[in-house]
Design an enzyme around this catalytic site. Structure first.
Site, PDB file in Angstrom:
ATOM      1  N   LYS A  22       0.824  -1.207   0.000  1.00 53.68           N
ATOM      2  CA  LYS A  22       0.000   0.000   0.000  1.00 53.68           C
ATOM      3  C   LYS A  22       0.860   1.260   0.000  1.00 53.68           C
ATOM      4  CE  LYS A  22      -2.243  -0.927   3.814  1.00 53.68           C
ATOM      5  NZ  LYS A  22      -3.164  -0.765   4.974  1.00 53.68           N
ATOM      6  N   ARG A  23       2.157   1.110   0.247  1.00 52.31           N
ATOM      7  CA  ARG A  23       3.067   2.266   0.232  1.00 52.31           C
ATOM      8  C   ARG A  23       3.687   2.495  -1.151  1.00 52.31           C
ATOM      9  NH1 ARG A  23       2.947   0.028   5.011  1.00 52.31           N
ATOM     10  NH2 ARG A  23       4.205  -1.756   4.372  1.00 52.31           N
TER      11      ARG A  23
END
Length: 506
Positions: free
Chosen positions: A268-269
């Site tokens: 998700k980063r």
């Protein structure tokens, strides 16, 4: 854990699915893919799509993220039947507002003997594992399963507060996954697990199945990363059914991982994972949803482009592939370009205007608020630009020169490199030829004919060398809308000023 591909279970008559994200960051493509597949299954089966929020982690959850998730679903057009902001019979739909429900269920589990009080600390569990010759991180060993009342009282006298653990049965646990077929977990492979912390806070391992049970969710579609928790949920469901909290065991389907660069699981980063970054770059909802649908599913062999209505008509979660899917940004952009080309011209312009305003090339962020001249130029430019852009963020670069009335545009570096030694002479001949064209005759076909005769037929230049300098003068770019149409749109005075401006700078 073992998997065996075989007949996948039939779906229930009245499908109830849910999307239940935690508000812990910017919405990411994996989250959206989960929402999309649940939504598509609900719409295909004419079932019910429930949207709730799992916000029991006070340290990580944020109201900003909560609002962003709602914004993301609204932008994408993923609507829901029950849940956040629309209500329903099983609310509230935020776990942070359901604490009393979890306490009551935990008390029933404890009273029935399905859960028990566990006083062991992590350090004690590790020490017992080492003493028994097991790896330090082997996990919980069942030590507290059969504590006497005296032992519990002694721990409490030390000031300890117990966690609550579910009592796992000593048997294999198997289920038929909607995507993966038969999956089996061997007896003893899943230790007794915590459902309530010593401070009384309920964990996901309790709240998620309890919410599913009370909201009558009968099809649980979620990511492969949660597969290892499924035997816990199955056992808890058995207990909830015995207690009358749940009516039936749901079906489970675990969607494949989404992989990023280097064949690693997309984090998700990762920038590629950021939904709003894709929107900011100019993805339209139709293009992005179409591509995300391909991450594990296909509508037909050799067909990649389709609408959401077509997806709803064909989608069956049992057709989703179990193998990991790779997020390919180039393919996503290519599919987005196809959907941009399918937009009605006015719809394309309406969607492009906010990007044009953001990039400083128009005066307002909505079509109706533009000046008459801006609307006139953009209407003329739409058929030239729409087939050539892949993202709405590219429109400003294509139409900026058409909207501008400046007489000289500084060429971009890659455009300067296209200018050959013949450029000054080419521009001189172009200026001379165009000077005699009347304003009334400043039309696309006439401009093409005039420059072709002066530069190619009479001048002897190849078309690339002939028209390249004119294109750079008009737009300052190596890639631009069609040249002669652009010259007609901006008019004779600006066109001549730009040709002369570039000539003076060479």
């Amino acid at each position: 854990m073992t998997e065996a591909e075989n007949n996948k279970p039939e779906l229930p008559e009245n499908v109830r699915v849910r999307f239940c994200p935690s508000p812990t960051g910017i919405p990411h493509v994996g989250m959206v893919r989960t929402a999309l597949f649940n939504w598509a299954e609900a719409r295909h089966t004419k079932g019910t799509f429930v949207f709730r929020i799992e916000d029991t982690d006070a340290q990580r959850d944020s109201e900003e993220s909560y609002n962003q998730i709602i914004e993301a679903l609204n932008w994408l057009g993923i609507d829901w039947d029950e849940g956040i902001n629309v209500g329903g019979p099983d609310g509230p739909y935020r776990q942070s507002e359901r604490g009393d429900i979890y306490k009551a269920v935990a008390a029933k589990l404890l009273e029935a003997g399905y859960a028990y009080e566990s006083f062991s600390t992590p350090e004690e569990i590790e020490a017992r594992n080492v003493a028994a010759g097991r790896p330090k991180a082997f996990g919980y060993d069942g030590y507290d399963r059969n504590l006497t009342e005296e032992q519990k009282a002694a721990f409490r006298a030390e000031g300890r507060k117990p966690a609550l653990r579910i009592r796992m049965p000593d048997e294999d646990i198997a289920f038929d996954d909607l995507i993966r077929g038969r999956i089996e977990f061997k007896a003893g492979s899943v230790p007794d697990y915590v459902i309530v912390r010593p401070n009384g806070d309920p964990l996901y391992t309790l709240t998620n199945p309890v919410d599913d049970a009370m909201m009558r969710i009968n099809v649980v579609l979620r990511g492969e990363d949660l597969l290892s928790s499924t035997p816990r949920q199955i056992v808890l469901y058995r207990y909830l059914i015995e207690l009358g909290v749940a009516k039936e065991m749901p079906l489970f389907g675990h969607m494949p991982y989404v992989m990023g660069q280097g064949n690693k699981k997309l984090s998700k980063r990762d920038p590629e994972s950021n939904l709003f970054l894709h929107r900011d770059n100019g993805f339209i909802r139709e293009g992005l949803l179409n591509y995300l649908a391909l991450l594990g599913w296909s509508i037909a062999p050799d067909r990649d482009v389709f609408s959401m209505d077509e997806m709803i008509e064909k989608f069956d979660v049992r057709d989703v592939k179990a193998n990991p899917a790779r997020f390919d940004l180039d393919k996503a952009i290519s599919i987005n370009a196809e959907h941009i080309r399918m937009l009605e011209p006015q719809d394309f312009l309406n969607r492009a205007v906010p990007y044009l305003h953001r990039d400083g090339v128009v005066s307002a962020d909505s079509w109706d608020a533009l000046t008459d001249r801006e609307r006139e130029v953009l209407t003329a430019a739409a058929p030239l630009v729409q087939p050539r852009v892949r993202l709405l963020g590219e429109v400003a670069g294509m139409v900026g020169s058409l909207l501008s009335e400046v007489g000289y545009i500084e060429p971009a570096d890659d455009a300067k490199k296209q200018l050959k030694d013949s450029a000054p002479e080419v521009l001189d001949k172009a200026i001379a030829a165009l000077d005699g064209v009347a304003e009334a005759d400043w039309k696309t076909d006439n401009l093409h004919e005039t420059l072709n005769k002066a530069l190619v037929e009479d001048g002897g230049y190849k078309p690339r060398l002939a028209f390249g300098p004119v294109r750079v003068a008009m737009s300052g770019r190596r890639v631009s809308p069609p040249l002669f149409e652009s010259m007609e749109i901006v008019g004779k005075a600006v066109s001549m000023a730009r040709l002369q401006g570039l000539r003076e700078h060479l």
